[in-house]
Design an enzyme around this catalytic site. Structure first.
Site, PDB file in Angstrom:
ATOM      1  N   TYR A  33      48.069  28.208  76.339  1.00 47.83           N
ATOM      2  CA  TYR A  33      48.115  27.593  75.013  1.00 47.83           C
ATOM      3  C   TYR A  33      47.626  26.157  75.131  1.00 47.83           C
ATOM      4  O   TYR A  33      48.225  25.338  75.848  1.00 47.83           O
ATOM      5  CB  TYR A  33      49.537  27.602  74.432  1.00 47.83           C
TER       6      TYR A  33
ATOM      7  N   GLU B 212      39.436  52.288  25.089  1.00 51.79           N
ATOM      8  CA  GLU B 212      40.202  51.823  26.254  1.00 51.79           C
ATOM      9  C   GLU B 212      41.051  52.962  26.793  1.00 51.79           C
ATOM     10  O   GLU B 212      41.523  53.812  26.030  1.00 51.79           O
ATOM     11  CB  GLU B 212      41.077  50.626  25.857  1.00 51.79           C
TER      12      GLU B 212
ATOM     13  N   ASP C 108      36.763  39.539  36.632  1.00 54.98           N
ATOM     14  CA  ASP C 108      37.274  40.335  37.764  1.00 54.98           C
ATOM     15  C   ASP C 108      36.191  41.231  38.350  1.00 54.98           C
ATOM     16  O   ASP C 108      36.447  42.341  38.789  1.00 54.98           O
ATOM     17  CB  ASP C 108      38.509  41.149  37.337  1.00 54.98           C
TER      18      ASP C 108
ATOM     19  N   ARG D 275      48.404  44.499  36.704  1.00 58.51           N
ATOM     20  CA  ARG D 275      48.289  45.647  37.617  1.00 58.51           C
ATOM     21  C   ARG D 275      48.141  45.224  39.082  1.00 58.51           C
ATOM     22  O   ARG D 275      48.259  46.043  39.982  1.00 58.51           O
ATOM     23  CB  ARG D 275      47.089  46.519  37.202  1.00 58.51           C
TER      24      ARG D 275
ATOM     25  N   ARG E  32      42.288  28.626  66.788  1.00 56.74           N
ATOM     26  CA  ARG E  32      42.880  28.236  65.503  1.00 56.74           C
ATOM     27  C   ARG E  32      42.176  27.020  64.909  1.00 56.74           C
ATOM     28  O   ARG E  32      41.334  26.395  65.554  1.00 56.74           O
ATOM     29  CB  ARG E  32      44.381  28.014  65.704  1.00 56.74           C
TER      30      ARG E  32
HETATM   31  C1  UD1 Z   1      37.940  45.736  30.518  1.00 55.60           C
HETATM   32  C2  UD1 Z   1      37.336  46.452  29.318  1.00 55.60           C
HETATM   33  C3  UD1 Z   1      37.027  47.879  29.715  1.00 55.60           C
HETATM   34  C4  UD1 Z   1      36.085  47.901  30.898  1.00 55.60           C
HETATM   35  C5  UD1 Z   1      36.591  47.059  32.050  1.00 55.60           C
HETATM   36  C6  UD1 Z   1      35.512  46.843  33.094  1.00 55.60           C
HETATM   37  C7  UD1 Z   1      38.332  45.421  27.311  1.00 55.60           C
HETATM   38  C8  UD1 Z   1      39.304  45.569  26.222  1.00 55.60           C
HETATM   39  N1  UD1 Z   1      38.266  46.413  28.207  1.00 55.60           N
HETATM   40  O1  UD1 Z   1      39.126  46.431  30.822  1.00 55.60           O
HETATM   41  O2  UD1 Z   1      36.433  48.579  28.626  1.00 55.60           O
HETATM   42  O3  UD1 Z   1      35.859  49.228  31.332  1.00 55.60           O
HETATM   43  O4  UD1 Z   1      37.003  45.744  31.602  1.00 55.60           O
HETATM   44  O5  UD1 Z   1      35.989  46.241  34.250  1.00 55.60           O
HETATM   45  O6  UD1 Z   1      37.606  44.443  27.354  1.00 55.60           O
HETATM   46  N2  UD1 Z   1      40.951  38.522  30.018  1.00 55.60           N
HETATM   47  C9  UD1 Z   1      41.047  37.348  29.308  1.00 55.60           C
HETATM   48  N3  UD1 Z   1      41.988  37.264  28.326  1.00 55.60           N
HETATM   49  C10 UD1 Z   1      42.803  38.294  27.997  1.00 55.60           C
HETATM   50  C11 UD1 Z   1      42.677  39.499  28.717  1.00 55.60           C
HETATM   51  C12 UD1 Z   1      41.728  39.585  29.702  1.00 55.60           C
HETATM   52  O7  UD1 Z   1      40.319  36.390  29.583  1.00 55.60           O
HETATM   53  O8  UD1 Z   1      43.622  38.129  27.094  1.00 55.60           O
HETATM   54  C13 UD1 Z   1      39.990  38.586  31.142  1.00 55.60           C
HETATM   55  C14 UD1 Z   1      40.665  38.961  32.445  1.00 55.60           C
HETATM   56  O9  UD1 Z   1      41.083  37.797  33.146  1.00 55.60           O
HETATM   57  C15 UD1 Z   1      39.581  39.740  33.183  1.00 55.60           C
HETATM   58  C16 UD1 Z   1      38.714  40.292  32.062  1.00 55.60           C
HETATM   59  O10 UD1 Z   1      39.046  39.586  30.893  1.00 55.60           O
HETATM   60  O11 UD1 Z   1      38.808  38.914  34.004  1.00 55.60           O
HETATM   61  C17 UD1 Z   1      38.949  41.787  31.843  1.00 55.60           C
HETATM   62  O12 UD1 Z   1      40.325  41.996  31.602  1.00 55.60           O
HETATM   63  P1  UD1 Z   1      41.092  43.222  32.234  1.00 55.60           P
HETATM   64  O13 UD1 Z   1      42.507  43.158  31.802  1.00 55.60           O
HETATM   65  O14 UD1 Z   1      40.803  43.376  33.647  1.00 55.60           O
HETATM   66  O15 UD1 Z   1      40.407  44.401  31.409  1.00 55.60           O
HETATM   67  P2  UD1 Z   1      40.212  45.886  31.887  1.00 55.60           P
HETATM   68  O16 UD1 Z   1      41.450  46.651  31.590  1.00 55.60           O
HETATM   69  O17 UD1 Z   1      39.666  45.937  33.249  1.00 55.60           O
HETATM   70 MG    MG Z   2      39.469  44.568  34.705  1.00 56.60          MG
END
Ligand code: UD1
Ligand code: MG
Length: 427
Positions: free
Chosen positions: A335, A146, A99, A14, A304
């Site tokens: 400069y 989700e 994240d 996203r 800079r």
């Molecule tokens: C996730 C939660 C959601 C919550 C939200 C909060 C799940 C299924 N959903 O959704 O309920 O409201 O966080 O911010 O957990 N990641 C991995 N491996 C993967 C996929 C993701 O390590 O295969 C890591 C990503 O790098 C990220 C974190 O897990 O740091 C969350 O993944 P993200 O895709 O952002 O999940 P959300 O859709 O935000």
């Molecule tokens: Mg997330």
């Protein structure tokens, strides 16, 4: 000892970017670094799960004492899949989404103070879009749905999963192997553990948290919002330390910049990776990787990287790069690149160090008490010794010895009454 697992293997689709999500920067610092630094204040027992751009992120975070794992993303995608690779070493395991750059050590510690099989984080939001919804019945958590799997009615739920969970080790050991990918994203959701645990009557507690600290970054819009919050925190810290800021909302100070002594920063300025000591930064100046001490910079100056400016006065539209200035006045439109300029020297308006011949960069050295007239071009490499006067408009392409005047002027030709011959008389 507590164990913290940071999930950072996702691609971040996203974000619509080639750069993996967790290394996007907030206030000039990669998101994942904030979360690792805060987690390290709680425990040294930290695991980070990576997959997308594994080598790049590993290289970036190798400075931290954390264990790095690679998710078996092909077979087990999703936040639940990410945890499968992590050896569980402690009785309690805290899982953090990678994240969430705004979380602090104090917020993380609160989870360890609660006794339950699972402690989860819940936020009540006016706009829950983008998060998993928490289904609550009679005050008890039932499950997390989700967004992509939610029914229309469920999407209206204002309670969302903030993405931090504390699990008893046995809980993960039992339920991780039971996760399935029978959902909209064909992923193994960590969040499905909640529903299974509810069915087995485990003790689940929800900690209510706020978006100021728990915001998840999924899009560029989230990134901008999180940066706004982080940048405000940084400025509030320096305001408390005694820095004067005029209209702080318009000032950008990154996570690496430091101030010492009494400093004043005016509106519209951007300061990155710099050290500002007892100085004034006037409006709309941009300073990057510089040390500024007892000086005044701007308005509208650009300093800079690799510049060191001491006891100097730098005015509008002056650009300085990789230069060391000590007790210098450069008031207007200049400069100064790859230069060293000593005390008492005045740089006239429009002075340019011609430091680049299209292939290489060359140095300019200017000694003490030199007066450089306006619109001078200094063709580097060049050394101007102390007590030198350079006449305005000169092109200087030789070293100038102490005490000399250097003047280069094309002869001035005056043609009497030419104006009238050319335009005719107007009156
Ligand atoms: C996730 C939660 C959601 C919550 C939200 C909060 C799940 C299924 N959903 O959704 O309920 O409201 O966080 O911010 O957990 N990641 C991995 N491996 C993967 C996929 C993701 O390590 O295969 C890591 C990503 O790098 C990220 C974190 O897990 O740091 C969350 O993944 P993200 O895709 O952002 O999940 P959300 O859709 O935000
Ligand atoms: Mg997330």
């Amino acid at each position: 000892m507590a164990q913290i697992v940071i999930l950072a293997a996702g691609k971040g689709t996203r974000m619509k970017s080639k750069l993996p999500k967790v290394i996007h920067k907030i206030c000039n610092k990669p998101m994942i670094e904030y979360i690792i630094e805060e987690a390290l204040k709680v425990t040294e027992n930290i695991d980070v799960v990576l997959y997308h751009e594994f080598d790049k992120i590993k290289e970036l975070i190798k400075k931290y004492p954390v264990k790095i794992h690679k998710q078996n993303h092909k077979e087990f995608p999703g936040t639940g899949g990410a945890l499968k690779e992590v050896p569980l070493r402690s009785e309690k395991v805290l899982v953090l989404n990678g994240d969430m750059p705004l979380i602090s050590a104090n917020e993380i510690k609160k989870f360890f103070d609660i006794d339950a099989d699972i402690v989860m984080s819940v936020m009540k939001l006016k706009n829950p879009q983008g998060y998993g919804r928490v289904v609550i019945e009679n005050g008890n958590v039932k499950k997390i749905v989700e967004e992509k799997d939610a029914k229309k009615e469920e999407l209206k739920i204002p309670y969302v999963n903030a993405g931090v969970y504390l699990f008893k080790k046995e809980v993960l050991q039992k339920y991780l192997p039971l996760l399935s990918n029978n959902n909209a994203q064909k992923e193994y959701y960590l969040t499905d553990i909640i529903e299974m645990a509810v069915k087995d009557n485990l003790k689940i507690k929800a900690l209510e948290v706020d978006e100021e600290n728990f915001k998840g970054v999924n899009s560029k819009k989230d990134l901008a919002k999180a940066e706004e919050i982080m940048c405000r925190r940084i400025k509030e810290f320096w305001l408390k330390e005694g820095v004067i800021m005029h209209l702080p909302d318009t000032i950008y100070i990154d996570a690496y910049t430091k101030f010492e002594g009494e400093c004043e920063v005016w509106s519209g300025s951007v300061i990155l990776k710099s050290v500002i000591i007892e100085s004034e930064i006037k409006p709309n100046s941009v300073i990057e990787e510089a040390i500024i001490k007892k000086s005044s910079i701007g308005p509208m100056a650009r300093i800079r990287p690799k510049s060191e400016i001491y006891k100097s006065k730098i005015g509008n539209f002056v650009e300085i790069k990789a230069s060391k200035l000590q007790g210098v006045k450069a008031g207007h439109l200049s400069y100064l690149g790859d230069s060293e300029i000593d005390e008492g020297t005045n740089i006239g308006a429009g002075t340019i160090t011609c430091n680049y011949d299209g292939k290489n960069k060359y140095k300019t050295k200017i000694g003490k008490n030199v007066f450089i007239g306006s619109d001078t071009k200094l063709i580097a490499p060049i050394t101007i010794e102390e007590d030198v006067i350079i006449a305005a408009g000169s092109v200087v392409n030789k070293d100038i010895k102490k005490g000399s005047l250097a003047i280069s002027r094309p002869p001035l030709k005056i043609v009497k009454d030419f104006y009238y011959k050319f335009f005719g008389r107007k009156s």
